[in-house]
Design a protein around this motif. Structure first.
Motif, PDB file in Angstrom:
ATOM      1  N   GLY A  97       0.823  -1.207   0.000  1.00  0.00           N
ATOM      2  CA  GLY A  97       0.000   0.000   0.000  1.00  0.00           C
ATOM      3  C   GLY A  97       0.851   1.249   0.000  1.00  0.00           C
ATOM      4  O   GLY A  97       2.086   1.196   0.074  1.00  0.00           O
ATOM      5  N   PRO A  98       0.225   2.431  -0.059  1.00  0.00           N
ATOM      6  CA  PRO A  98       0.965   3.694  -0.034  1.00  0.00           C
ATOM      7  C   PRO A  98       1.439   4.022   1.373  1.00  0.00           C
ATOM      8  O   PRO A  98       0.806   3.651   2.361  1.00  0.00           O
ATOM      9  N   GLY A  99       2.571   4.717   1.463  1.00  0.00           N
ATOM     10  CA  GLY A  99       3.076   5.132   2.760  1.00  0.00           C
ATOM     11  C   GLY A  99       4.474   4.648   3.028  1.00  0.00           C
ATOM     12  O   GLY A  99       4.929   3.658   2.454  1.00  0.00           O
ATOM     13  N   THR A 100       5.142   5.335   3.926  1.00  0.00           N
ATOM     14  CA  THR A 100       6.515   4.967   4.274  1.00  0.00           C
ATOM     15  C   THR A 100       6.577   3.702   5.119  1.00  0.00           C
ATOM     16  O   THR A 100       7.634   3.080   5.229  1.00  0.00           O
ATOM     17  N   ASN A 101       5.446   3.327   5.710  1.00  0.00           N
ATOM     18  CA  ASN A 101       5.378   2.108   6.525  1.00  0.00           C
ATOM     19  C   ASN A 101       4.687   0.981   5.762  1.00  0.00           C
ATOM     20  O   ASN A 101       4.076   0.102   6.359  1.00  0.00           O
ATOM     21  N   ARG A 102       4.782   1.006   4.457  1.00  0.00           N
ATOM     22  CA  ARG A 102       4.149   0.006   3.608  1.00  0.00           C
ATOM     23  C   ARG A 102       5.126  -0.448   2.519  1.00  0.00           C
ATOM     24  O   ARG A 102       6.078   0.259   2.180  1.00  0.00           O
ATOM     25  N   MET A 103       4.851  -1.624   1.975  1.00  0.00           N
ATOM     26  CA  MET A 103       5.621  -2.108   0.827  1.00  0.00           C
ATOM     27  C   MET A 103       5.038  -1.497  -0.444  1.00  0.00           C
ATOM     28  O   MET A 103       3.854  -1.672  -0.750  1.00  0.00           O
ATOM     29  N   ASN A 104       5.856  -0.765  -1.169  1.00  0.00           N
ATOM     30  CA  ASN A 104       5.458  -0.159  -2.442  1.00  0.00           C
ATOM     31  C   ASN A 104       6.709   0.142  -3.246  1.00  0.00           C
ATOM     32  O   ASN A 104       7.838  -0.074  -2.766  1.00  0.00           O
ATOM     33  N   ILE A 105       6.566   0.649  -4.451  1.00  0.00           N
ATOM     34  CA  ILE A 105       7.738   0.854  -5.312  1.00  0.00           C
ATOM     35  C   ILE A 105       8.717   1.852  -4.708  1.00  0.00           C
ATOM     36  O   ILE A 105       9.929   1.763  -4.939  1.00  0.00           O
ATOM     37  N   TYR A 106       8.218   2.784  -3.905  1.00  0.00           N
ATOM     38  CA  TYR A 106       9.099   3.811  -3.345  1.00  0.00           C
ATOM     39  C   TYR A 106       9.914   3.293  -2.164  1.00  0.00           C
ATOM     40  O   TYR A 106      11.104   3.606  -2.042  1.00  0.00           O
TER      41      TYR A 106
ATOM     42  N   ILE B 196      32.043  -4.256  -1.389  1.00  0.00           N
ATOM     43  CA  ILE B 196      32.244  -5.489  -2.161  1.00  0.00           C
ATOM     44  C   ILE B 196      33.030  -5.158  -3.430  1.00  0.00           C
ATOM     45  O   ILE B 196      32.784  -4.139  -4.081  1.00  0.00           O
ATOM     46  N   ILE B 197      33.958  -6.033  -3.792  1.00  0.00           N
ATOM     47  CA  ILE B 197      34.799  -5.758  -4.962  1.00  0.00           C
ATOM     48  C   ILE B 197      34.081  -6.131  -6.266  1.00  0.00           C
ATOM     49  O   ILE B 197      33.239  -7.021  -6.291  1.00  0.00           O
ATOM     50  N   ASN B 198      34.423  -5.430  -7.327  1.00  0.00           N
ATOM     51  CA  ASN B 198      33.947  -5.708  -8.695  1.00  0.00           C
ATOM     52  C   ASN B 198      32.418  -5.788  -8.781  1.00  0.00           C
ATOM     53  O   ASN B 198      31.867  -6.644  -9.478  1.00  0.00           O
ATOM     54  N   VAL B 199      31.747  -4.908  -8.088  1.00  0.00           N
ATOM     55  CA  VAL B 199      30.284  -4.949  -8.024  1.00  0.00           C
ATOM     56  C   VAL B 199      29.651  -4.769  -9.391  1.00  0.00           C
ATOM     57  O   VAL B 199      28.726  -5.498  -9.764  1.00  0.00           O
ATOM     58  N   ASN B 200      30.122  -3.799 -10.156  1.00  0.00           N
ATOM     59  CA  ASN B 200      29.477  -3.506 -11.437  1.00  0.00           C
ATOM     60  C   ASN B 200      29.554  -4.682 -12.399  1.00  0.00           C
ATOM     61  O   ASN B 200      28.602  -4.958 -13.132  1.00  0.00           O
ATOM     62  N   GLU B 201      30.682  -5.400 -12.372  1.00  0.00           N
ATOM     63  CA  GLU B 201      30.827  -6.553 -13.263  1.00  0.00           C
ATOM     64  C   GLU B 201      30.076  -7.771 -12.737  1.00  0.00           C
ATOM     65  O   GLU B 201      29.479  -8.532 -13.509  1.00  0.00           O
ATOM     66  N   ARG B 202      30.086  -7.951 -11.432  1.00  0.00           N
ATOM     67  CA  ARG B 202      29.483  -9.151 -10.839  1.00  0.00           C
ATOM     68  C   ARG B 202      27.958  -9.050 -10.793  1.00  0.00           C
ATOM     69  O   ARG B 202      27.256 -10.050 -10.940  1.00  0.00           O
ATOM     70  N   GLY B 203      27.434  -7.879 -10.521  1.00  0.00           N
ATOM     71  CA  GLY B 203      25.992  -7.677 -10.520  1.00  0.00           C
ATOM     72  C   GLY B 203      25.291  -8.238  -9.299  1.00  0.00           C
ATOM     73  O   GLY B 203      25.925  -8.709  -8.339  1.00  0.00           O
ATOM     74  N   VAL B 204      23.971  -8.195  -9.348  1.00  0.00           N
ATOM     75  CA  VAL B 204      23.104  -8.654  -8.262  1.00  0.00           C
ATOM     76  C   VAL B 204      22.055  -9.599  -8.840  1.00  0.00           C
ATOM     77  O   VAL B 204      21.431  -9.302  -9.854  1.00  0.00           O
ATOM     78  N   ALA B 205      21.863 -10.755  -8.202  1.00  0.00           N
ATOM     79  CA  ALA B 205      20.834 -11.710  -8.634  1.00  0.00           C
ATOM     80  C   ALA B 205      19.510 -11.351  -7.967  1.00  0.00           C
ATOM     81  O   ALA B 205      19.477 -10.994  -6.786  1.00  0.00           O
ATOM     82  N   VAL B 206      18.417 -11.450  -8.733  1.00  0.00           N
ATOM     83  CA  VAL B 206      17.100 -11.057  -8.231  1.00  0.00           C
ATOM     84  C   VAL B 206      16.072 -12.128  -8.597  1.00  0.00           C
ATOM     85  O   VAL B 206      16.005 -12.574  -9.749  1.00  0.00           O
ATOM     86  N   ALA B 207      15.277 -12.533  -7.618  1.00  0.00           N
ATOM     87  CA  ALA B 207      14.200 -13.507  -7.852  1.00  0.00           C
ATOM     88  C   ALA B 207      12.937 -13.013  -7.159  1.00  0.00           C
ATOM     89  O   ALA B 207      12.984 -12.113  -6.323  1.00  0.00           O
ATOM     90  N   TYR B 208      11.826 -13.626  -7.510  1.00  0.00           N
ATOM     91  CA  TYR B 208      10.553 -13.192  -6.930  1.00  0.00           C
ATOM     92  C   TYR B 208       9.580 -14.354  -6.881  1.00  0.00           C
ATOM     93  O   TYR B 208       9.685 -15.323  -7.629  1.00  0.00           O
ATOM     94  N   ASP B 209       8.596 -14.249  -5.952  1.00  0.00           N
ATOM     95  CA  ASP B 209       7.620 -15.321  -5.775  1.00  0.00           C
ATOM     96  C   ASP B 209       6.270 -14.942  -6.382  1.00  0.00           C
ATOM     97  O   ASP B 209       6.189 -14.056  -7.245  1.00  0.00           O
ATOM     98  N   SER B 210       5.218 -15.602  -5.919  1.00  0.00           N
ATOM     99  CA  SER B 210       3.909 -15.493  -6.570  1.00  0.00           C
ATOM    100  C   SER B 210       3.026 -14.391  -5.994  1.00  0.00           C
ATOM    101  O   SER B 210       1.858 -14.286  -6.351  1.00  0.00           O
ATOM    102  N   ARG B 211       3.539 -13.551  -5.132  1.00  0.00           N
ATOM    103  CA  ARG B 211       2.710 -12.556  -4.453  1.00  0.00           C
ATOM    104  C   ARG B 211       2.393 -11.353  -5.350  1.00  0.00           C
ATOM    105  O   ARG B 211       3.044 -11.110  -6.366  1.00  0.00           O
ATOM    106  N   TYR B 212       1.385 -10.603  -4.880  1.00  0.00           N
ATOM    107  CA  TYR B 212       1.069  -9.348  -5.553  1.00  0.00           C
ATOM    108  C   TYR B 212       2.301  -8.436  -5.555  1.00  0.00           C
ATOM    109  O   TYR B 212       2.991  -8.298  -4.548  1.00  0.00           O
ATOM    110  N   MET B 213       2.586  -7.861  -6.714  1.00  0.00           N
ATOM    111  CA  MET B 213       3.659  -6.902  -6.931  1.00  0.00           C
ATOM    112  C   MET B 213       5.059  -7.507  -6.899  1.00  0.00           C
ATOM    113  O   MET B 213       6.052  -6.776  -6.996  1.00  0.00           O
ATOM    114  N   SER B 214       5.176  -8.818  -6.818  1.00  0.00           N
ATOM    115  CA  SER B 214       6.517  -9.405  -6.723  1.00  0.00           C
ATOM    116  C   SER B 214       7.349  -9.141  -7.978  1.00  0.00           C
ATOM    117  O   SER B 214       8.500  -8.703  -7.893  1.00  0.00           O
TER     118      SER B 214
END
Length: 573
Positions: free
Chosen positions: A55-64, A81-99
């Motif tokens: 939901g909206p708000g600083t105490n809620r999960m939202n894009i902001y 952490i060394i070589n961050v730009n080359e190594r990158g970050v892995a991202v996964a998501y589950d079945s929830r709303y907005m995941s």
């Protein structure tokens, strides 16, 4: 104007506010209580990340709030952490709303920092994210999940470069960077098109899955000759509307478990979790449809994973033909015994079993039987993962790790609890016992006969909102000011306060140091090998009280647990 009202006005008048969030704010306009709860504080970045109501708000999960967290994470890893730009970050998501949306927002903010994001092309389990970080050599990982929380929740879970959940020290550092982002509404990010065209987004999937499946096959204790044989074991499986469906089936198939009946209604990735009250295999009601299918198919074992597939529940056939859902403590002890009884002495020479301080002592007894030491950690699998990381620098070997809340890790190619691994091993274990004319229920009672009738329980009370947080803090403060000396008719021998790392004997007053990180936990060690442990949840508005007993019979254990629970419920409420 109160602080929360100022923040609310900033959001309400922000001209570029996301249209969906803007509409929700308009609907909340006349509900001051709801508005205050949404804006009176910022969503807490705990020891693992963010988790909260959408939901909206600083105490809620939202894009902001997600963007702000990612911005802090990006600045942290660039600094540490060394070589961050080359190594990158892995991202996964589950079945929830907005995941999926939050996963892409993560990539967008990382892209603004010139950090590459490896995003799974479809929903995936949490342990696959842990594995992907290690497999890809990424600098960090992000899992968008709220595990088994209700449908209105989502979360943002951070993993370190080892593939484990971030440690408290890492979390504190990340929080300091997050706090430097003053305005969550104006965090820089790249649009999707620019993200891909500039090479900051790579979609991943099949290649990582295949690498994981190869490692998964290696956890089997079966002989090479047995691996490919069709197994005479009837399995019922439910992914509880989550992420584990395909990978669990593939994992079972490659070990010859072909007789698997899936609860089809719960194989759908449904963010409302519409067939269950709670998508949590710890809750026995989550197994009702699996039990019905098990009765139809005369299944030997029922297995169920939570939505992000880091927890596994198992139901075993009873002598009367019905099914009993095993506790996390019971299943963990059974798997530990199976692993150790099928390992040679050389493999166990420097072996270590890991469990948390609120996990059954039965596991310690099982490990002792095979000559394997047990190491206790604080509650939370992040501490087990951290200990495994330390083993990389010692001559100690990880054998098995588990916690009472249905989290297990068999092999450390992942560094978080892994329900896919556990589902495969539990099925193999059931097959082993079936060949020996027994069910898992029978096998459990063999452990009890050998080591004692250990039983555990947990009392969880929810206190929502600002007042709830204050209530939980008050409970912990009072329990420290006036420590209990008797609980449910049993005398307290020791009080362990993990916030000050001190163990105090009630009778003598002597104190000793607890060599574990500080955490807001109080544990009472009682007579007759019983114990009670009180801790606030780090991810939910709950306070949890854990109980453990060891008696001469199951009935005596149930009676003792009821006495302890009744006493503590009166204390807490």
């Amino acid at each position: 104007m109160r602080h929360w009202e100022t923040t609310y006005e900033k959001w309400r008048t922000y001209k570029n506010l996301n249209p969906d969030l803007k509409r929700e704010l308009q609907l909340m306009h006349d509900d001051k209580t709801m508005l205050e709860d949404a804006f009176y504080t910022e969503l807490t970045f705990g020891t693992g990340g963010l988790r909260g109501v959408l939901g909206p708000g600083t105490n809620r999960m939202n894009i902001y709030t997600v963007r702000k967290a990612v911005n802090g994470l990006a600045n942290y890893i660039k600094a540490h952490i060394i070589n961050v730009n080359e190594r990158g970050v892995a991202v996964a998501y589950d079945s929830r709303y907005m995941s999926r949306e939050f996963a892409l927002e993560t990539a967008k903010v990382l892209g603004a920092h010139s950090i590459k994001a490896y995003v799974f092309d479809e929903l995936h389990p949490t342990p696959l994210l842990s594995f992907a970080v290690r497999h890809l050599g990424a600098a960090a990982g992000v899992m968008i999940t709220a595990s088994h929380n209700p449908p209105e929740y989502n979360g943002f879970k951070v993993y370190n470069e080892d593939g484990g959940q971030i440690t408290p020290d890492e979390a504190s550092n990340i929080i300091s960077y997050i706090q430097k982002t003053e305005d969550e509404l104006t965090v820089p990010y790249l649009e999707s098109e620019a993200l891909e065209s500039q090479g900051f987004l790579t979609w991943i999937g099949e290649e990582v899955d295949q690498a994981y499946m190869k490692e998964l096959q290696g956890i089997s204790m079966l002989s090479t000759q047995e691996l490919s044989k069709d197994k005479d074991l009837e399995i019922v499986f439910t992914p509880l509307h989550g992420t584990a469906h395909q990978l669990v089936l593939l994992g079972l198939k490659q070990l010859g478990f072909n007789h698997v009946n899936v609860v089809e209604e719960q194989a759908v990735a449904d963010p409302d979790f519409s067939t269950v009250e709670s998508p949590n295999p710890e809750e026995h009601q989550a197994f009702s449809m699996a039990i019905a299918l098990g009765e139809q198919t005369d299944a030997d074992i029922l297995i169920g994973t939570d939505p992000d597939a880091d927890r596994l529940g198992v139901a075993a056939k009873q002598p009367d033909g019905g099914y009993a859902v095993l506790t996390g403590n019971q299943l963990g002890a059974l798997m530990l015994d199976y692993i150790l009884s099928h390992s040679n002495s050389a493999a166990l020479k420097n072996g270590r079993m890991l469990k948390t301080i609120v996990t059954s002592e039965l596991g310690r007894k099982v490990a002792q039987h095979y000559g394997v030491p047990t190491i206790d950690t604080l509650t939370g699998f992040k501490y087990i993962g951290e200990k495994i990381r330390q083993f990389d620098e010692t001559d100690e070997t990880f054998i098995f790790g588990y916690e009472e809340s249905y989290g297990y890790l068999i092999s450390d190619f992942a560094r978080d609890k892994d329900a896919v691994q556990a589902a495969v091993l539990a099925s193999e274990m059931a097959y082993y016992w079936k060949r020996n004319g027994k069910t898992l229920f029978d096998a459990l009672h063999l452990l009890f006969e050998r080591h004692g009738y250990f039983q555990e329980d947990m009392l969880s009370l929810t206190f929502k909102g600002k007042e709830g947080s204050e209530k939980i803090a008050s409970i912990m403060e009072n329990i420290r000011k006036e420590p209990l000396t008797e609980i449910g008719g049993l005398q307290v021998h020791y009080v362990e306060d993990y916030l000050v790392s001190e163990r105090k004997a009630i009778t003598s007053g002597q104190t000793g140091r607890i060599e574990l990180p500080q955490e807001n936990v109080v544990k009472f060690v009682l007579e007759n090998d019983s114990w009670v442990c009180l801790r606030p949840s780090g991810t939910e508005p709950k306070i949890k009280c854990y109980f453990g007993v060891c008696e001469e019979s199951e009935d005596a254990g149930h009676e003792r647990l009821n006495d302890l629970k009744a006493h503590m419920e009166n204390v807490i409420t």
